[in-house]
Design a protein around this motif. Sequence first.
Motif, PDB file in Angstrom:
ATOM      1  N   TYR A 107      -7.819   8.632  -5.206  1.00 32.15           N
ATOM      2  CA  TYR A 107      -7.169   7.399  -5.654  1.00 32.15           C
ATOM      3  C   TYR A 107      -6.815   7.596  -7.117  1.00 32.15           C
ATOM      4  O   TYR A 107      -7.293   8.521  -7.772  1.00 32.15           O
ATOM      5  N   ASN A 152      -6.163  -2.710  -8.451  1.00 33.23           N
ATOM      6  CA  ASN A 152      -5.843  -1.748  -7.395  1.00 33.23           C
ATOM      7  C   ASN A 152      -6.862  -0.635  -7.255  1.00 33.23           C
ATOM      8  O   ASN A 152      -7.065  -0.112  -6.157  1.00 33.23           O
ATOM      9  N   GLN A 153      -7.492  -0.252  -8.363  1.00 33.71           N
ATOM     10  CA  GLN A 153      -8.376   0.909  -8.310  1.00 33.71           C
ATOM     11  C   GLN A 153      -9.553   0.687  -7.358  1.00 33.71           C
ATOM     12  O   GLN A 153      -9.885   1.564  -6.549  1.00 33.71           O
ATOM     13  N   LEU A 181       0.891   8.823  -7.725  1.00 36.15           N
ATOM     14  CA  LEU A 181       0.167   7.559  -7.609  1.00 36.15           C
ATOM     15  C   LEU A 181       0.262   6.722  -8.884  1.00 36.15           C
ATOM     16  O   LEU A 181       0.109   5.509  -8.846  1.00 36.15           O
ATOM     17  N   PHE A 237       0.849  -1.192   0.000  1.00 41.18           N
ATOM     18  CA  PHE A 237       0.000   0.000   0.000  1.00 41.18           C
ATOM     19  C   PHE A 237       0.884   1.241   0.000  1.00 41.18           C
ATOM     20  O   PHE A 237       1.972   1.247   0.592  1.00 41.18           O
ATOM     21  N   ILE A 256       0.586   5.575   0.491  1.00 44.24           N
ATOM     22  CA  ILE A 256      -0.254   6.705   0.879  1.00 44.24           C
ATOM     23  C   ILE A 256       0.576   7.984   0.883  1.00 44.24           C
ATOM     24  O   ILE A 256       1.679   8.017   1.447  1.00 44.24           O
ATOM     25  N   SER A 298      -8.261   0.724  -3.766  1.00 41.61           N
ATOM     26  CA  SER A 298      -7.852   2.083  -3.413  1.00 41.61           C
ATOM     27  C   SER A 298      -9.059   2.954  -3.101  1.00 41.61           C
ATOM     28  O   SER A 298      -9.060   3.733  -2.140  1.00 41.61           O
ATOM     29  N   GLN A 299     -10.090   2.838  -3.903  1.00 44.23           N
ATOM     30  CA  GLN A 299     -11.302   3.630  -3.686  1.00 44.23           C
ATOM     31  C   GLN A 299     -11.951   3.284  -2.356  1.00 44.23           C
ATOM     32  O   GLN A 299     -12.416   4.165  -1.619  1.00 44.23           O
ATOM     33  N   PRO A 346      -2.195  -0.751  -4.374  1.00 41.65           N
ATOM     34  CA  PRO A 346      -3.254   0.216  -4.084  1.00 41.65           C
ATOM     35  C   PRO A 346      -2.633   1.464  -3.481  1.00 41.65           C
ATOM     36  O   PRO A 346      -1.681   1.379  -2.690  1.00 41.65           O
ATOM     37  N   SER A 347      -3.165   2.630  -3.825  1.00 46.21           N
ATOM     38  CA  SER A 347      -2.537   3.874  -3.386  1.00 46.21           C
ATOM     39  C   SER A 347      -3.574   4.986  -3.299  1.00 46.21           C
ATOM     40  O   SER A 347      -4.520   5.031  -4.089  1.00 46.21           O
ATOM     41  N   ILE A 348      -3.387   5.883  -2.330  1.00 40.99           N
ATOM     42  CA  ILE A 348      -4.284   7.026  -2.164  1.00 40.99           C
ATOM     43  C   ILE A 348      -3.470   8.272  -1.833  1.00 40.99           C
ATOM     44  O   ILE A 348      -2.322   8.183  -1.393  1.00 40.99           O
TER      45      ILE A 348
END
Length: 393
Positions: A271, A313-314, A347, A250, A252, A317-318, A353-355
């Motif tokens: 995201y 991942n989207q 990102l 992850f 962030i 992430s959401q 996954p990333s935010i």
Amino acid sequence: MKKILIFLLFLVGSVIFAENLESINYRNGTFKGIFKENKKMMPGTTVTKVGNDNVLILSFLNTKAAKIPQSTSVNDQYISKIQVYENDSSTSLMFYLKPSAKYQIVTRNKEIEVTFNSGDANSMTQTTVTTRPNTSTTSTSISSRPQASGYSRPNNNTNTYTPPQQKPTGPRYSTSGNKKYTIVVDPGHGGHDSGARGNGYNEKDIALQVATRLANNLRRDYNVIMTRDSDFFVPLDTRAKIGNDANADFFISIHLNSGSSSSANGTEVFYFSKKDEGSYAARVAQIENRVDSSYGDTPFSDLVVKDIFYRTNQKKSQAIATTVLDNLINTIGLRRRGVFGANFAVLRGSNSPSILVELGFMNNYGDLSQYLTPEGQERAAQAIANGIRQYFR
């Protein structure tokens, strides 16, 4: 007029490509880089943790690499490999250090030299940067647990370049290597990039304070890497690569926003989405991307790989973004602005996954004041950490 335009285009081209890194060579523990322009090239120097490796990063602004391989395997007693990362605004050299490696950096006209040698694992890693050969040098010691270093302008009264001394803020990574998940915490901006400014404060400083508390909180349960732990700049693509090289689960990124007036307020979380969801998300992404606007295009070969991760991942992430925002609103009490998909450069390169969290608005003191005290920063960190823990158990 036509001749003048041609001359100006030639002049601009000369400036842009005047600082090409023309060649690199590594042999028997000595690395040499040769530049096109006959002047001293001052690098930004950083030591960070990527997976289990300590990595020395030398960053050169306004420099392009001329037909140099992006990755070179070495695997001797000092380093395991050398990587070259380039975008239109900078070139970074990354040296993956062996545990006992010590190094010395010297700059001369048209040349940078990094000399590696061995010491025991408990020894100090020495960094010496000079602007002229055969002159006295100033050293700064970095412990075997890597800390960040930045760079400053040379003192006009001396020939010696001295990196700024920085107070240790703790390791960028968890001291436990057997935890199940690895999380990358990215404090936005840093160094010459202050981010948004408001009410006498810089975004880069508030983001770092909250991100450091978040990293310390998460270390109870996870392996944690910080892309920076003090005031220096990390290129946007390098931030994602740090996570990818560590096989992070992850990513962030912590930020604060800037509005057109002091009435803009509230918290929002983003995201990654290839297509910005509305004009507002596009504007915010444009603001955050502008410090490294060259990081806009991805090679086709990378697109194929990244598309595999994108759809998986989207959705996650959401979901994490929504939970983190709920926690922040319930804890801090600011206006809920929403969760959005946007094409953020920081990102875009992440395989996990990333935010990106926009905690509030720098130019709205009501928002900003929530994060100026240790107690407020701790509340925000706890709220975000609780949201992350719901998805990584």
